[in-house]
Design a protein around this motif. Structure first.
Motif, mmCIF file in Angstrom:
data_model
loop_
_atom_site.group_PDB
_atom_site.id
_atom_site.type_symbol
_atom_site.label_atom_id
_atom_site.label_comp_id
_atom_site.label_asym_id
_atom_site.label_seq_id
_atom_site.Cartn_x
_atom_site.Cartn_y
_atom_site.Cartn_z
ATOM 1 N N ALA A 155 0.877 -1.322 0.100
ATOM 2 C CA ALA A 155 -0.096 0.002 -0.160
ATOM 3 C C ALA A 155 0.902 1.201 -0.098
ATOM 4 O O ALA A 155 0.552 2.317 -0.732
ATOM 5 N N ALA A 156 2.055 1.244 0.700
ATOM 6 C CA ALA A 156 2.766 2.411 0.819
ATOM 7 C C ALA A 156 3.582 2.631 -0.550
ATOM 8 O O ALA A 156 3.640 3.694 -0.931
ATOM 9 N N ALA A 157 4.071 1.425 -1.040
ATOM 10 C CA ALA A 157 4.613 1.497 -2.339
ATOM 11 C C ALA A 157 3.997 2.047 -3.546
ATOM 12 O O ALA A 157 4.358 2.722 -4.424
ATOM 13 N N LYS A 158 2.613 1.578 -3.690
ATOM 14 C CA LYS A 158 1.411 2.278 -4.432
ATOM 15 C C LYS A 158 1.337 3.605 -4.448
ATOM 16 O O LYS A 158 1.132 4.159 -5.350
ATOM 17 N N ALA A 159 1.382 4.214 -3.057
ATOM 18 C CA ALA A 159 1.099 5.533 -2.776
ATOM 19 C C ALA A 159 2.270 6.300 -3.378
ATOM 20 O O ALA A 159 2.056 7.553 -3.581
ATOM 21 N N ASP A 160 3.516 5.835 -3.285
ATOM 22 C CA ASP A 160 4.438 6.688 -3.483
ATOM 23 C C ASP A 160 5.515 5.755 -4.236
ATOM 24 O O ASP A 160 6.600 5.317 -3.908
ATOM 25 N N PRO A 161 5.310 5.295 -5.671
ATOM 26 C CA PRO A 161 6.169 4.624 -6.480
ATOM 27 C C PRO A 161 7.780 5.211 -6.560
ATOM 28 O O PRO A 161 7.731 6.367 -6.670
ATOM 29 N N GLY A 162 8.521 4.126 -6.303
ATOM 30 C CA GLY A 162 9.867 4.556 -6.564
ATOM 31 C C GLY A 162 10.573 5.084 -5.164
ATOM 32 O O GLY A 162 11.779 5.177 -4.961
ATOM 33 N N LYS A 163 9.672 5.137 -4.213
ATOM 34 C CA LYS A 163 10.429 5.882 -2.700
ATOM 35 C C LYS A 163 11.212 5.027 -1.951
ATOM 36 O O LYS A 163 12.193 5.343 -1.526
ATOM 37 N N TYR A 164 10.545 3.566 -2.274
ATOM 38 C CA TYR A 164 11.360 2.660 -1.266
ATOM 39 C C TYR A 164 12.490 1.869 -1.814
ATOM 40 O O TYR A 164 12.371 1.514 -3.257
ATOM 41 N N THR A 165 13.343 1.321 -1.093
ATOM 42 C CA THR A 165 14.573 0.757 -1.534
ATOM 43 C C THR A 165 14.548 -0.826 -1.044
ATOM 44 O O THR A 165 14.117 -1.227 -0.073
ATOM 45 N N PHE A 166 15.127 -1.702 -1.871
ATOM 46 C CA PHE A 166 15.141 -2.994 -1.354
ATOM 47 C C PHE A 166 16.560 -3.453 -1.780
ATOM 48 O O PHE A 166 17.281 -3.132 -2.875
ATOM 49 N N ALA A 167 17.140 -4.155 -0.599
ATOM 50 C CA ALA A 167 18.581 -4.558 -0.694
ATOM 51 C C ALA A 167 18.708 -6.064 -1.257
ATOM 52 O O ALA A 167 17.915 -6.823 -0.775
ATOM 53 N N THR A 168 19.752 -6.303 -2.095
ATOM 54 C CA THR A 168 20.026 -7.732 -2.137
ATOM 55 C C THR A 168 21.338 -7.909 -2.205
ATOM 56 O O THR A 168 22.191 -6.988 -2.150
ATOM 57 N N ASN A 169 21.972 -9.443 -2.491
ATOM 58 C CA ASN A 169 23.254 -9.630 -2.380
ATOM 59 C C ASN A 169 23.846 -9.779 -3.726
ATOM 60 O O ASN A 169 24.866 -10.624 -4.048
ATOM 61 N N GLY A 170 23.113 -8.897 -4.530
ATOM 62 C CA GLY A 170 23.600 -9.051 -6.266
ATOM 63 C C GLY A 170 22.402 -9.492 -7.240
ATOM 64 O O GLY A 170 21.414 -9.854 -6.933
ATOM 65 N N VAL A 171 22.608 -8.878 -8.242
ATOM 66 C CA VAL A 171 21.673 -8.853 -9.463
ATOM 67 C C VAL A 171 21.502 -10.551 -9.939
ATOM 68 O O VAL A 171 22.759 -11.108 -9.945
ATOM 69 N N GLY A 172 20.322 -10.970 -10.024
ATOM 70 C CA GLY A 172 20.197 -12.198 -10.192
ATOM 71 C C GLY A 172 20.446 -13.382 -9.461
ATOM 72 O O GLY A 172 19.965 -14.475 -9.454
ATOM 73 N N THR A 173 20.359 -12.919 -8.017
ATOM 74 C CA THR A 173 20.399 -13.769 -6.948
ATOM 75 C C THR A 173 18.890 -14.287 -6.538
ATOM 76 O O THR A 173 18.061 -13.651 -6.864
ATOM 77 N N ILE A 174 18.994 -15.275 -5.601
ATOM 78 C CA ILE A 174 17.463 -15.661 -5.572
ATOM 79 C C ILE A 174 16.851 -14.553 -4.693
ATOM 80 O O ILE A 174 15.428 -14.469 -4.838
ATOM 81 N N VAL A 175 17.539 -13.820 -3.814
ATOM 82 C CA VAL A 175 17.010 -12.626 -3.163
ATOM 83 C C VAL A 175 16.308 -11.801 -4.321
ATOM 84 O O VAL A 175 15.370 -11.181 -4.102
ATOM 85 N N HIS A 176 17.039 -11.330 -5.119
ATOM 86 C CA HIS A 176 16.871 -10.355 -6.073
ATOM 87 C C HIS A 176 15.595 -10.901 -6.739
ATOM 88 O O HIS A 176 14.513 -10.249 -7.061
#
Length: 331
Positions: A155-176
């Motif tokens: 709900a928060a991300a839809k109200a403000d697209p692009g505001k929030y960040t998500f971290a991963t241990n690299g591009v293409g990892t299972i986390v990503h």
């Protein structure tokens, strides 16, 4: 250097060869005959392509410790991070197939990376030995985030697209890719911030510089109240954090396919592969294993060489389709 497609096609063909796993070879080792009869007579090395402290390191050390005690020989963990886990993977692929070097890796390294970048190895360079664990995936937020569940994050991300960040241990990892799948299903946009490893990204999450992670390495911090658990990705709640609802309970559902397994360099004597698989099975079934793994949001989920090989092939195809459909590119 092979193309991404040739890498994976060759690997799939090579993995099909595990159907010839020799029961007789395992019997020969047990009976003290054949070229591997004295194995092991020196320390064994478990290579992990990630830095110390992260989930890959934790699982590798857990397996190494249990197997070392059973075999009565040292099992040394070699951390070889770099280039999105490619350096350690290539090192393991080039290692002598003598039964003294094994590769402990998550889904991403063997079933995802070859579809994202050119690499100096193929799946044909490895022999699947054993699946060790599966993961209770965890969606985690900084402690002062203005949301307490994944549904509230959406709900928060839809109200403000692009505001929030998500971290991963690299591009293409299972986390990503977990994040990619979830964001697509939820119809939200978060800014991806890749790191070299899980500990670096968690440090920034603890410091409030990042909003969200999809990495189970955060579990101890959630239990300590230093981070917020928004959801678990498994169908059942994680018994370590029973108050954290599942994604399914919140109206979302994904197939994360997150596991860790042991591989050997192709050409390793089948008798040794069979023996190491048996040792891995004992380690996963040993007293206290489940409770210790739960601390890292993992649980024992053993599969032997044949079944694990089939899983690797299936997951390779699954993630190929996602990466190609979503046009995901490595940095």
């Amino acid at each position: 250097m092979a193309s991404r497609r040739s890498v994976c096609v060759a690997g799939l063909a090579g993995l099909s060869g595990i159907a010839g796993l020799s029961l007789g070879a395992g019997q020969a080792l047990a009976q003290g005959t054949g070229p591997a009869a004295n194995w092991p007579d020196k320390p064994i090395h478990f290579v992990t392509p990630y830095p110390p402290g992260g989930l890959s390191d934790q699982i590798t050390r857990f397996a190494a410790d249990r197997i070392s005690r059973s075999l009565g020989k040292p099992v040394i963990v070699d951390n070889k991070p770099g280039a999105g886990a490619l350096l350690g993977t290539e090192f393991a692929a080039r290692s002598a197939p003598d039964g003294y070097t094994f590769f402990v890796a998550p889904t991403a390294t063997v079933a995802i990376s070859p579809w994202l970048r050119r690499v100096n190895f193929t799946l044909d360079d490895f022999e699947p030995v054993a699946k060790l664990t599966s993961s209770y995936g965890l969606v985690t937020a900084r402690k002062d985030a203005p949301f307490n569940t994944f549904k509230e994050l959406v709900a928060a991300a839809k109200a403000d697209p692009g505001k929030y960040t998500f971290a991963t241990n690299g591009v293409g990892t299972i986390v990503h890719l977990t994040g990619v799948l979830l964001h697509k299903q939820a119809g939200i946009q978060l800014v991806h911030v890749p790191y070299k490893g899980s500990m670096e990204s968690m440090t920034d999450l603890l410091g409030g510089r990042i909003d969200v992670m999809y990495d189970p390495v955060t579990l101890p911090r959630v239990k300590a109240g230093e981070l917020k658990g928004l959801a678990t990705t498994n169908p059942e709640r994680n018994p370590e954090v029973p108050n954290v609802p599942t994604l399914k309970e919140q109206g979302f559902d994904i197939d994360a396919r997150s596991w860790f397994g042991i591989f050997a360099p192709r050409g390793t004597p089948q008798a040794i592969v069979t023996r190491m698989a048996a040792e891995a099975q004992k380690a996963m079934a040993s007293p206290g294993a489940r409770q210790q793994l739960l601390i890292s949001a993992m649980y024992p989920d053993y599969e032997g060489p044949l079944e694990f090989g089939r899983r690797v092939r299936a997951d390779n195809a699954f993630f190929r389709d996602i990466i190609q459909k979503e046009n995901i590119k490595a940095d």
